[in-house]
Design a protein around this motif. Structure first.
Motif, short mmCIF file in Angstrom:
data_model
loop_
_atom_site.label_atom_id
_atom_site.label_comp_id
_atom_site.label_asym_id
_atom_site.label_seq_id
_atom_site.Cartn_x
_atom_site.Cartn_y
_atom_site.Cartn_z
N UNK A 209 0.81 -1.23 0.00
CA UNK A 209 0.00 0.00 0.00
C UNK A 209 0.84 1.27 0.00
N UNK A 210 2.17 1.14 -0.02
CA UNK A 210 3.03 2.30 0.16
C UNK A 210 2.89 3.38 -0.88
N UNK A 211 2.55 3.02 -2.12
CA UNK A 211 2.48 4.02 -3.17
C UNK A 211 1.09 4.42 -3.58
N UNK A 212 0.07 4.01 -2.83
CA UNK A 212 -1.31 4.27 -3.24
C UNK A 212 -2.12 4.84 -2.09
N UNK A 213 -2.63 6.06 -2.27
CA UNK A 213 -3.51 6.65 -1.25
C UNK A 213 -4.79 5.85 -1.11
N UNK A 214 -5.28 5.31 -2.19
CA UNK A 214 -6.52 4.55 -2.15
C UNK A 214 -6.38 3.31 -1.29
N UNK A 215 -5.31 2.54 -1.51
CA UNK A 215 -5.11 1.33 -0.72
C UNK A 215 -4.79 1.67 0.74
N UNK A 216 -4.07 2.76 0.97
CA UNK A 216 -3.81 3.18 2.34
C UNK A 216 -5.10 3.46 3.07
N UNK A 217 -5.99 4.20 2.41
CA UNK A 217 -7.25 4.55 3.04
C UNK A 217 -8.13 3.32 3.24
N UNK A 218 -8.15 2.43 2.28
CA UNK A 218 -8.91 1.20 2.39
C UNK A 218 -8.40 0.35 3.55
N UNK A 219 -7.09 0.27 3.69
CA UNK A 219 -6.50 -0.52 4.77
C UNK A 219 -6.81 0.10 6.13
N UNK A 220 -6.66 1.43 6.24
CA UNK A 220 -6.92 2.10 7.52
C UNK A 220 -8.39 1.94 7.90
N UNK A 221 -9.30 2.10 6.94
CA UNK A 221 -10.72 1.93 7.22
C UNK A 221 -11.04 0.51 7.65
N UNK A 222 -10.43 -0.48 7.00
CA UNK A 222 -10.65 -1.88 7.37
C UNK A 222 -10.09 -2.16 8.75
N UNK A 223 -8.94 -1.58 9.04
CA UNK A 223 -8.35 -1.75 10.37
C UNK A 223 -9.27 -1.17 11.45
N UNK A 224 -9.85 -0.01 11.18
CA UNK A 224 -10.76 0.62 12.14
C UNK A 224 -11.99 -0.25 12.37
N UNK A 225 -12.58 -0.77 11.29
CA UNK A 225 -13.75 -1.63 11.44
C UNK A 225 -13.41 -2.90 12.20
N UNK A 226 -12.25 -3.49 11.89
CA UNK A 226 -11.82 -4.69 12.62
C UNK A 226 -11.62 -4.42 14.09
N UNK A 227 -11.10 -3.23 14.42
CA UNK A 227 -10.90 -2.87 15.81
C UNK A 227 -12.23 -2.79 16.56
N UNK A 228 -13.25 -2.23 15.91
CA UNK A 228 -14.58 -2.15 16.53
C UNK A 228 -15.20 -3.54 16.70
N UNK A 229 -15.04 -4.40 15.69
CA UNK A 229 -15.58 -5.75 15.78
C UNK A 229 -14.90 -6.55 16.88
N UNK A 230 -13.60 -6.34 17.05
CA UNK A 230 -12.84 -7.12 18.05
C UNK A 230 -13.30 -6.80 19.47
N UNK A 231 -13.79 -5.57 19.70
CA UNK A 231 -14.28 -5.22 21.03
C UNK A 231 -15.44 -6.11 21.43
N UNK A 232 -16.27 -6.49 20.44
CA UNK A 232 -17.42 -7.35 20.71
C UNK A 232 -17.08 -8.83 20.62
N UNK A 233 -16.25 -9.20 19.65
CA UNK A 233 -16.00 -10.61 19.39
C UNK A 233 -14.82 -11.17 20.16
N UNK A 234 -13.81 -10.34 20.42
CA UNK A 234 -12.62 -10.81 21.15
C UNK A 234 -12.13 -9.69 22.07
N UNK A 235 -12.92 -9.32 23.07
CA UNK A 235 -12.53 -8.20 23.94
C UNK A 235 -11.31 -8.54 24.77
N UNK A 236 -10.46 -7.53 24.98
CA UNK A 236 -9.29 -7.71 25.83
C UNK A 236 -9.67 -7.52 27.28
N UNK A 237 -8.90 -8.08 28.23
CA UNK A 237 -9.22 -7.90 29.65
C UNK A 237 -9.27 -6.43 30.06
N UNK A 238 -8.41 -5.59 29.45
CA UNK A 238 -8.38 -4.17 29.82
C UNK A 238 -9.61 -3.43 29.35
#
Length: 458
Positions: A122-151
């Motif tokens: 993704x280093x040379x593409x703004x589109x892929x960077x944004x797609x990856x960051x957005x996917x990472x954000x969604x995964x982070x929200x899903x993990x709170x419900x599906x695999x919450x950390x003790x903290x």
């Protein structure tokens, strides 16, 4: 005629249509981003996306290894290799337990593979960077419900929803930032700031205020013929913006004091802020006394570290004594039992120095300098994704000084390094060598000067 393939096209060469290649590229990018917040325990905590990357990276590097020679990256890998060498030599000298040195050295090695993978993919593409960051954000929200950390059970916002929610809102602000809708950008970022302020998550308050000060035209450049503020597309203008950012940082500190004194926070948050603000070093270091302990450890052994997962109850007791002296709540039994006797660090820089010796510190000092330079270029050129780039850069510089490295931070730091390298070679839209491939294309408009847009003659 030879055709130049992108990394994604080289990996997905079996599909013959452009649509199929683009679809596979998008799906794989989303998969890597979403799975970055879900983990399994092998040698240590390993995230599913890291397993995918470790399997895919050899093929990607084989097809696109020339991208690893882009400016700045060889030096990063050289210093990363020296950090790993320092860790290996330290573990041998300190006779570190096998389980510990395997985790400590794997932490560095996996981090290096992630950097290589993300730079190529993704280093040379703004589109892929944004797609990856957005996917990472969604995964982070899903993990709170599906695999919450003790903290996260103790603070659902700070250790749970905040990462994904902040990234998504900052990404949305990029859409309006590219179109110079600065009022909307300010409302979005300001809303995040207020939310974090009342949740007593203090570091995002600082980051968001600095980003707003650096990237938004808070003070008009000119009133009539009187120049109030130089345009930030010059070096002097960036320096003025940096001064405003320092004022914003000071303002973030006083905002926390203000809401605490007004009784607008919960009882626990109010008590925490009051106690830490009364420490001799103020609220910033009052909440991070580990820094002073790690400094003592480094002074006792400045060249050679203490080994992976370095343990020494002497420094645990030192942290306890400092905390008691400053009036901070602390339990020695808890630190010894649940902290496993680890030498307190709470800093990328100091953690690497304590574990691996001076070579670990050199790596993080160099990354800090690169992040500062990238921030300068960010303010100078103001690319379409400037708000989210600013979030990662400011967070990185803060974490190098004040946060522990490892676990989920490997991926975010690797992504930050991708952003640093991208900004190092960034050229404004409208430059002959850089077409407009932004994720948010502006139909009928091109940027002739950074931060300025002009209508294309019809």
């Amino acid at each position: 005629m030879n055709r130049a393939f992108t990394p994604a096209q080289r990996v997905f060469r079996l599909p013959t249509t452009t649509f199929a290649r683009k679809t596979l590229t998008v799906l794989f990018t989303v998969l890597v981003g979403v799975s970055a917040s879900f983990s399994v325990n092998l040698v240590g905590t390993l995230f599913i996306t890291e397993i995918i990357i470790l399997m895919a990276a050899p093929f990607l590097i084989l097809f696109s290894r020339r991208k690893l020679w882009r400016s700045g990256l060889p030096t990063i890998f050289l210093l990363l290799g020296l950090w790993l060498l320092g860790q290996v030599l330290t573990d041998i000298y300190r006779e570190t337990a096998r389980h510990d040195w395997m985790r400590g050295q794997a932490n560095i090695a996996v981090f290096g593979v992630e950097i290589a993978f993300l730079v190529i993919w993704i280093g040379g593409s703004e589109r892929l960077q944004m797609l990856f960051i957005g996917s990472y954000a969604l995964g982070s929200l899903l993990a709170v419900r599906l695999q919450p950390s003790p903290s996260s059970s103790g603070d659902d916002w700070k250790f749970g929803y905040s990462t994904g929610a902040i990234l998504l809102v900052v990404l949305i602000s990029c859409y309006f930032y590219q179109r110079r809708r600065y009022v909307i950008v300010g409302i979005l970022l300001g809303g995040l700031l207020v939310l974090n302020l009342f949740e007593n998550f203090r570091s995002p308050v600082l980051f968001l205020l600095i980003i707003m000060a650096l990237l938004l035209p808070i003070i008009p450049e000119r009133i009539g013929r009187l120049t109030i503020l130089r345009a930030p597309d010059t070096a002097k203008g960036v320096i003025v913006k940096a001064a405003i950012a320092l004022v914003a940082a000071w303002g973030a500190l006083h905002l926390v004091h203000l809401v605490t004194a007004a009784g607008l926070l919960g009882e626990a948050a109010t008590s925490k802020n009051q106690v830490e603000s009364q420490a001799p070093v103020g609220i910033l270091f009052g909440g991070r006394p580990e820094i002073f302990v790690s400094c003592q450890a480094v002074m006792h052994s400045p060249l050679l570290g203490y080994g992976s997962w370095a343990k020494d109850l002497t420094y645990v007791e030192m942290l306890y004594d400092i905390s008691r002296e400053w009036g901070l709540p602390v339990s020695l039994d808890y630190a010894e039992e649940y902290g496993l006797g680890l030498i307190p660090t709470h800093s990328y820089l100091m953690g690497a120095w304590v574990w691996a010796g001076i070579l670990g510190a050199v790596f993080w000092a160099y990354i800090f300098i690169l992040a500062a330079r990238a921030t300068f270029r960010l303010v100078l050129y103001r690319p379409p994704l400037a708000p989210v780039y600013g979030w990662f850069l400011i967070s990185l510089m803060w974490n190098i000084l004040f946060s522990p490295f490892g676990s989920s931070s490997r991926m975010t730091v690797a992504l930050s390094i991708v952003i640093i390298l991208y900004l190092h070679d960034y050229e404004p839209v409208g430059h002959p060598s850089r077409p407009d491939e932004s994720f948010f294309p502006t139909r009928g408009w091109v940027r002739h000067r950074v931060g300025r847009v002009a209508r294309v003659p019809q």
